[in-house]
Enzyme design. Structure first.
Site, PDB file in Angstrom:
ATOM      1  N   ALA A 161       0.824  -1.204   0.000  1.00  0.00           N
ATOM      2  CA  ALA A 161       0.000   0.000   0.000  1.00  0.00           C
ATOM      3  C   ALA A 161       0.859   1.255   0.000  1.00  0.00           C
ATOM      4  O   ALA A 161       0.483   2.282  -0.583  1.00  0.00           O
ATOM      5  CB  ALA A 161      -0.930  -0.002   1.209  1.00  0.00           C
ATOM      6  N   TYR A 162       2.013   1.194   0.639  1.00  0.00           N
ATOM      7  CA  TYR A 162       2.894   2.361   0.694  1.00  0.00           C
ATOM      8  C   TYR A 162       3.304   2.794  -0.710  1.00  0.00           C
ATOM      9  O   TYR A 162       3.211   3.975  -1.062  1.00  0.00           O
ATOM     10  CB  TYR A 162       4.139   2.030   1.527  1.00  0.00           C
ATOM     11  N   GLY A 163       3.743   1.845  -1.518  1.00  0.00           N
ATOM     12  CA  GLY A 163       4.141   2.175  -2.884  1.00  0.00           C
ATOM     13  C   GLY A 163       2.995   2.740  -3.701  1.00  0.00           C
ATOM     14  O   GLY A 163       3.169   3.690  -4.476  1.00  0.00           O
TER      15      GLY A 163
END
Length: 257
Positions: A161-163
């Site tokens: 999710a961070y990317g």
């Protein structure tokens, strides 16, 4: 010479809001903007960290203050924006440096992990842009700076999710630039490499992983929060008048290798 440099980089008379300004990259950028003359307002959740960071900036001769709030909660974020305007007026410069870095293996990523990551890393910059961008455009001058990531363009280290959130932030940079650049607002992003911050403490405490990340750069070391001062000053002042919609990689050559 001093007058020429002031014309490019001085921020005297400007008000800058820096989310995530109590630590890490946000703290480093807040110091740079404050030392260039901006009244700098730090935003984060923890009041103790905000007080400490504001006191440190004041000791350096900066004009600094803070507002606490949870940017992961939409109601809390809007309340923070209202308090900012009530106390300091509309900002000239907005730096979105607050972030969360939840990166379990994708199969283990929970709905909560996803929602929280998007709320802080992508929704908050969008909502703060919606709140402050039109006012900047109406006044004919403004700067919005987002802190993106290597994960904006590549997947590694369980980007999950961070990317996705950081890739979205790079796209938001372009969308906001398209909307407001014709009215004097410049919107750009800085993409760090691997930087020593509270979010990366676990990796930095592992010598093998820390050295492996440094070896991926061209300069042979990992980043520090102070490495972003120059890029932030450039993007916050008159020097970037013809630069907008860009993601600038400040990563020691990490992305070029």
């Amino acid at each position: 010479m001093a007058g020429y440099l002031d014309g490019l980089f001085s921020l005297r008379g400007r008000t800058a809001v820096v989310t995530g300004g109590s630590s890490g990259i946000g703290r480093g950028i807040a110091e740079a903007l404050g030392r260039a003359g901006a009244r700098t307002v730090l935003v984060a959740r923890g009041e103790d960290g905000l007080r400490r960071a504001a006191a440190e900036l004041t000791a350096l001769g900066c004009v600094a203050d803070w507002v606490s709030g949870d940017l992961g909660d939409r109601g809390g974020l809007l309340a923070v924006a209202d308090r900012l305007v009530e106390r300091f007026g509309e900002p000239d410069i907005l730096v979105n440096a607050a972030g969360v870095n939840l990166r379990p293996p994708l199969a283990e990523l929970s709905d909560h992990d996803w929602d929280l990551t998007m709320a802080v890393n992508l929704d908050a910059p969008f909502l703060l842009g919606q709140r402050f961008g039109p006012g900047m455009a109406g006044r004919g001058w403004g700067r919005i700076i987002h802190i993106a990531s290597q994960q904006s363009i590549r997947a590694f280290g369980n980007s999950g999710a961070y990317g996705v959130s950081k890739a979205g932030l790079a796209a938001l940079t372009r969308s906001q630039a398209e909307a407001w650049s014709a009215y004097g607002v410049r919107v750009n992003a800085i993409a760090p490499g691997f930087v020593s911050t509270p979010l990366t403490r676990a990796v930095f405490e592992d010598p093998a992983r820390r050295e492996a990340m440094a070896a991926r750069t061209m300069v042979g070391r990992n980043g520090e929060p102070g490495d972003f001062a120059g890029a932030a000053l450039f993007l916050a002042g008159e020097a970037c008048d013809y630069v907008t919609g860009q993601t600038i990689f400040v990563d020691g050559g990490f992305s070029a290798g």
